[in-house]
Design an enzyme around this catalytic site. Structure first.
Site, PDB file in Angstrom:
ATOM      1  N   CYS A 172       1.117   7.268  22.788  1.00  0.00           N
ATOM      2  CA  CYS A 172       2.193   6.547  23.469  1.00  0.00           C
ATOM      3  C   CYS A 172       2.625   5.311  22.692  1.00  0.00           C
ATOM      4  CB  CYS A 172       1.735   6.097  24.845  1.00  0.00           C
ATOM      5  SG  CYS A 172       1.270   7.463  25.871  1.00  0.00           S
TER       6      CYS A 172
ATOM      7  N   GLY B 230       0.798  -1.213   0.000  1.00  0.00           N
ATOM      8  CA  GLY B 230       0.000   0.000   0.000  1.00  0.00           C
ATOM      9  C   GLY B 230       0.835   1.269   0.000  1.00  0.00           C
ATOM     10  N   THR B 231       1.869   1.280   0.799  1.00  0.00           N
ATOM     11  CA  THR B 231       2.692   2.484   0.912  1.00  0.00           C
ATOM     12  C   THR B 231       3.328   2.839  -0.427  1.00  0.00           C
ATOM     13  OG1 THR B 231       3.123   2.161   3.251  1.00  0.00           O
ATOM     14  CG2 THR B 231       4.743   3.453   2.024  1.00  0.00           C
TER      15      THR B 231
END
Lengths: 181, 388
Positions: free
Chosen positions: B326, B72-73
């Site tokens: 976080c 996808g990237t």
């Protein structure tokens, strides 16, 4: 990931809660930053931290840090406790992931605040009743206002137009670009 | 005890048929599809078959419109940078939305440093882009509009067809990041009217590290990778034969089983959303109620932080994902959750639960029971929680 000691303190946090007759309270962090800790201490007439309890909103390391800090502080004299640093807490936990050192490692700061609170109360500077402390109001910390100032492609930061230095990751952008070229 | 995976958006198990096809190709073929001999030809045929399967899954007019990538990237980078570079003479303005995946966000950030201008549209509290805003954002300089099909954090599905009509009229190239949609919900590129559409194999139980980009014929785009003439001269480099074969089989099964899967996934999602008030209070379900991914629930639970929830649920053998800063590595609050109006503290307590075809309603119930205990124990130690 986290060390065994971190996971142990996260799973079984020591000294959770509040102290009704606490004579020092320290609060650090902020829910907007991700971590917030409130620390209660009960100091006796011999300047000994007789009891210590915490409440924490935060990630695994924040909870483990809080728990470990209470263990380190309990039974110490004020002078001894004043020497406890965030580094000591991280060391006792057998290390923390690098990206958690800055944000979650607030335990010693909370302790120092609680001690200061105790000393100020004792000297008559502050007269608030610790039992009626209001829950914290969410405010943004300056160091977390990244959006309008830093961010480069090497950390996760948007830079203002023409910036050459990233305040978040302390990178010299131009130098990095040139080195990579 | 066996883990129960409610984090399919991070990783999905390979289908047995996919695994077998990949093993067969490892055992049987090793050719380079570009070679002129029989060893190469077998590999070429295997890749061609996979291309046909993908073309059928998203209803391309011609299978040549599919370009295989590393996932996808890469597809997204190719679409955005490829169009930007190929059309720079026409203009340097790009329109996008505030809730795109980082592959889009950061590709555009890179282009900004090269003199391109980007208009990023806000979304409503359900995560929807208003097509009217697209009309307003378009200028004479606009060369590309990139709006995602479905959002990976809140599941909201956009009205891509309506936006594509706008770009078509104005003769502007339209890319949609459909990485979390293809293989999950029906996608028809001709019906949608998009020029470019990104997808990834692991969304639909194929291998990771392989995906593709639909490029409508005559769409002006440069390759991202230059070199050989592979992939119709649109993506250089010898093809990932094993991965592509696996993705092809996964695509065939996704098409065959889609209706059945949709019914199953929707029932799990409905059960979760209907039952959760019995287990916890003070939470938000994020995303659009009418139009969102059938396999994704995004929930912001107040007064607690998501990474702690994930770790505790892991101890109970449940895998889920969080959008807590976080856990993000960058320690920054999710831009998607901020865009739909969550504040940073509530965003911290956000879980993304993604069901898969092998999950059951009994697992959902078991999960909710564990979630209740985890939420209670974390709220009990939270200074923000004043409840009972």
């Amino acid at each position: 990931m986290y060390s065994k000691t971190v996971m142990d303190h996260f799973r079984n946090p020591r000294n959770v809660g509040t102290i009704d007759n606490a004579n020092g309270i320290g609060e650090v962090g902020n829910p907007l930053c991700g971590d917030m800790m409130t620390l209660y201490i009960k100091v006796n007439d011999d300047n000994l931290i007789e009891d210590v309890k915490f409440q924490t909103f935060g990630c695994g390391s924040a909870i483990a840090v809080s728990s470990m800090l209470t263990e380190l502080a309990k039974g110490k004299t004020l002078d001894e406790a004043k020497k406890i640093t965030n580094k000591d807490v991280a060391k006792a936990l057998e290390g923390l992931p690098k990206n958690k050192l800055h944000c979650s490692n607030l335990g010693a700061d909370a302790l120092q605040k609680a001690i200061k609170d105790y000393e100020e109360k004792k000297s008559g500077k502050v007269k608030t009743d610790s039992r009626n402390i209001e829950p914290p109001i969410a405010e943004s910390h300056d160091e977390h206002k990244h959006d309008d100032q830093c961010h480069c492609s090497y950390c996760d930061s948007d830079l203002p137009d023409g910036a050459t230095f990233c305040k978040a990751c302390h990178s010299d952008i131009l130098a990095k670009l040139e080195n990579n070229a | 005890m066996e883990m129960i995976n409610f984090d399919h958006i991070s990783a999905s198990p390979l289908l047995p048929e996919v695994k077998q096809a990949m093993i067969d190709i490892i055992n049987g073929e090793y050719g380079n599809p570009s070679s002129q001999h029989k060893i190469g030809e077998k590999a070429f045929v295997a890749i061609d078959n996979a291309r046909t399967s993908l073309a059928e899954l998203i209803n391309c007019r011609d299978s040549k419109e599919i370009v295989f990538t590393s996932g996808g990237t890469e597809s997204i980078n190719h679409a955005i940078k490829g169009v930007a570079f190929a059309n720079a003479e026409k203009g340097k303005h790009i329109v996008t939305s505030n809730i795109e995946h980082n592959a889009v966000v950061r590709s555009l950030r890179r282009l900004k440093t090269m003199g391109y201008e980007v208009t990023s549209l806000s979304v409503d509290e359900s995560g929807k882009v208003n097509p009217e805003d697209v009309v307003k954002a378009i200028t004479n300089e606009t060369i590309l509009v990139s709006i995602m099909h479905s959002n990976n954090e809140i599941g909201t599905i956009q009205n891509i067809k309506e936006i594509a009509q706008i770009t078509k009229e104005k003769k502007i190239i339209f890319h949609t990041d459909a990485v979390d949609s293809v293989g999950i919900v029906p996608i028809d590129v001709q019906e949608l009217g998009v020029d470019l559409l990104s997808f990834a194999s692991n969304t639909f139980y194929g291998p990771t590290g392989v995906g593709g980009l639909y490029i409508r014929k005559a769409c002006r785009i440069f390759p991202l990778l230059d070199g050989g003439m592979q992939e119709n001269n649109k993506r250089a480099g010898a093809e990932n034969l094993i991965g592509i074969v696996g993705m092809g089989v996964a695509a065939e099964i996704a098409k065959r089983d889609m209706d059945k899967r949709l019914v199953h996934l929707k029932s799990l999602k409905n059960k979760f959303i209907n039952d959760i008030p019995k287990y916890i209070d003070e939470y938000y379900i994020n995303g659009n109620v009418e139009n969102s991914l059938p396999n994704l629930v995004s929930i912001s639970i107040k007064y607690i932080e998501g990474e702690s929830v994930v770790l505790m649920l892991d101890d109970e053998n449940f895998a889920v994902s969080t959008r807590s800063a976080c856990a993000s590595g960058s320690l920054r609050t999710s831009h998607v959750l901020l865009s739909i109006g969550r504040d940073s503290a509530d965003a911290q307590g956000t879980l993304v639960i993604t069901f898969g075809i092998n999950n059951t309603e009994a697992q959902v119930t078991k999960f909710l029971e564990s979630l209740k205990i985890v939420v209670k124990s974390l709220r009990d130690i939270s200074p923000l929680y004043k409840g009972k």
